[in-house]
Design a protein around this motif. Structure first.
Motif, PDB file in Angstrom:
ATOM      1  N   LEU A   1      -6.893   4.161  -1.756  1.00 27.72           N
ATOM      2  CA  LEU A   1      -5.600   4.286  -0.790  1.00 27.72           C
ATOM      3  C   LEU A   1      -5.717   5.189   0.172  1.00 27.72           C
ATOM      4  O   LEU A   1      -4.991   4.803   1.049  1.00 27.72           O
ATOM      5  CB  LEU A   1      -4.643   4.347  -1.636  1.00 27.72           C
ATOM      6  CG  LEU A   1      -4.173   3.339  -2.390  1.00 27.72           C
ATOM      7  CD1 LEU A   1      -2.763   3.603  -3.377  1.00 27.72           C
ATOM      8  CD2 LEU A   1      -3.978   1.696  -1.759  1.00 27.72           C
TER       9      LEU A   1
ATOM     10  N   LEU B   1      -8.023   3.349   2.490  1.00 27.24           N
ATOM     11  CA  LEU B   1      -7.651   2.160   3.529  1.00 27.24           C
ATOM     12  C   LEU B   1      -6.521   2.661   4.518  1.00 27.24           C
ATOM     13  O   LEU B   1      -6.493   2.080   5.476  1.00 27.24           O
ATOM     14  CB  LEU B   1      -6.655   1.242   2.261  1.00 27.24           C
ATOM     15  CG  LEU B   1      -6.062   0.471   2.813  1.00 27.24           C
ATOM     16  CD1 LEU B   1      -6.885  -0.819   3.634  1.00 27.24           C
ATOM     17  CD2 LEU B   1      -5.553  -1.104   1.201  1.00 27.24           C
ATOM     18  N   HIS B   2      -5.638   3.877   3.823  1.00 25.76           N
ATOM     19  CA  HIS B   2      -4.301   4.345   5.002  1.00 25.76           C
ATOM     20  C   HIS B   2      -4.669   4.322   6.314  1.00 25.76           C
ATOM     21  O   HIS B   2      -4.522   4.933   7.343  1.00 25.76           O
ATOM     22  CB  HIS B   2      -3.082   4.931   4.871  1.00 25.76           C
ATOM     23  CG  HIS B   2      -2.467   5.430   5.068  1.00 25.76           C
ATOM     24  ND1 HIS B   2      -1.384   4.275   4.603  1.00 25.76           N
ATOM     25  CD2 HIS B   2      -2.209   6.795   5.945  1.00 25.76           C
ATOM     26  CE1 HIS B   2      -0.724   5.262   6.150  1.00 25.76           C
ATOM     27  NE2 HIS B   2      -0.854   6.880   6.025  1.00 25.76           N
TER      28      HIS B   2
ATOM     29  N   SER C   1       0.938  -1.086  -0.029  1.00 23.50           N
ATOM     30  CA  SER C   1      -0.072  -0.080  -0.250  1.00 23.50           C
ATOM     31  C   SER C   1       0.707   0.957   0.010  1.00 23.50           C
ATOM     32  O   SER C   1       0.800   2.275  -1.205  1.00 23.50           O
ATOM     33  CB  SER C   1      -0.959  -0.320   1.211  1.00 23.50           C
ATOM     34  OG  SER C   1      -0.313  -0.125   2.678  1.00 23.50           O
ATOM     35  N   HIS C   2       2.069   1.143   1.083  1.00 23.71           N
ATOM     36  CA  HIS C   2       2.700   2.710   0.813  1.00 23.71           C
ATOM     37  C   HIS C   2       3.540   2.592  -0.463  1.00 23.71           C
ATOM     38  O   HIS C   2       3.941   3.501  -0.872  1.00 23.71           O
ATOM     39  CB  HIS C   2       3.857   2.389   1.463  1.00 23.71           C
ATOM     40  CG  HIS C   2       2.796   2.651   2.914  1.00 23.71           C
ATOM     41  ND1 HIS C   2       2.935   1.729   4.076  1.00 23.71           N
ATOM     42  CD2 HIS C   2       3.204   3.776   3.489  1.00 23.71           C
ATOM     43  CE1 HIS C   2       2.782   2.246   5.189  1.00 23.71           C
ATOM     44  NE2 HIS C   2       3.119   3.578   4.698  1.00 23.71           N
TER      45      HIS C   2
END
Length: 185
Positions: free
Chosen positions: A153, A156-157, A91-92
């Motif tokens: 994203l 999600l983060h 994800s990062h």
């Protein structure tokens, strides 16, 4: 491993939270600026803000990546499972990729479309792309689709951070909070 050993340094936290504020400002501006019926002066101001903050974000993400190479983050604590490590890494990676793709696509859309980016133009930076309606349209599509991907994203983060900070209370959230201050520099 203590919290101090896994905490991000102050410059990394400042990059993170400063960019978060700018990104969270550009998203609603990007949505509103393309709406029909806005007064032209307001719409122009929103476009100018969005374009110029995009340039700033690209410079910040490049500086942030350089800083990260110079000062890698502390390792995740052992309580983080292998699957969580993989999810965090992917994800990062996706976020950093989009943080580069979005301003580049925005730049290409604007310059290929024959429009100004006021800050760069004032600094005398020449256009890096030719004037091309086809290229501008492709970049517009990439920027548009990327906006949904980056919003997903970010959500999600934020959910992962809330999960670690509220539900698990495992120290992951406090690695990046507070934005400034603290003991690790």
């Amino acid at each position: 491993m203590s919290q101090a050993e896994t905490r991000y340094r102050a410059p990394a936290r400042l990059f993170h939270w400063g960019m978060a504020v700018l990104i969270l400002a550009t998203i609603p501006v990007g949505v509103v600026m393309v709406q029909e019926g806005l007064p032209r002066p307001l719409q122009n101001s929103l476009f100018i803000f969005h374009k110029n903050v995009g340039v700033l974000l690209l410079l910040l993400v490049l500086a942030r990546l350089a800083y990260r190479l110079w000062r890698p983050p502390a390792p995740l604590p052992p309580s983080v499972t292998g699957m969580q490590r993989t999810a965090a890494h992917l994800s990062h990676l996706a976020l950093y990729t989009l943080l580069i793709v979005m301003p580049v696509a925005g730049y290409v859309r604007v310059k290929a479309g024959g429009f100004p980016i006021e800050t760069l133009d004032a600094l005398g930076v020449p256009s890096l792309v030719p004037r091309s309606d086809a290229l501008a349209e492709l970049a517009k599509t990439v920027h548009y689709l990327g906006s949904y991907a980056i919003a997903a994203l970010i959500a999600l983060h934020v959910c992962a951070a809330a999960y670690h900070g509220i539900a698990k209370r495992d120290g992951i959230f406090s690695r990046m909070w507070p934005p400034f201050g603290g003991t690790v520099d």
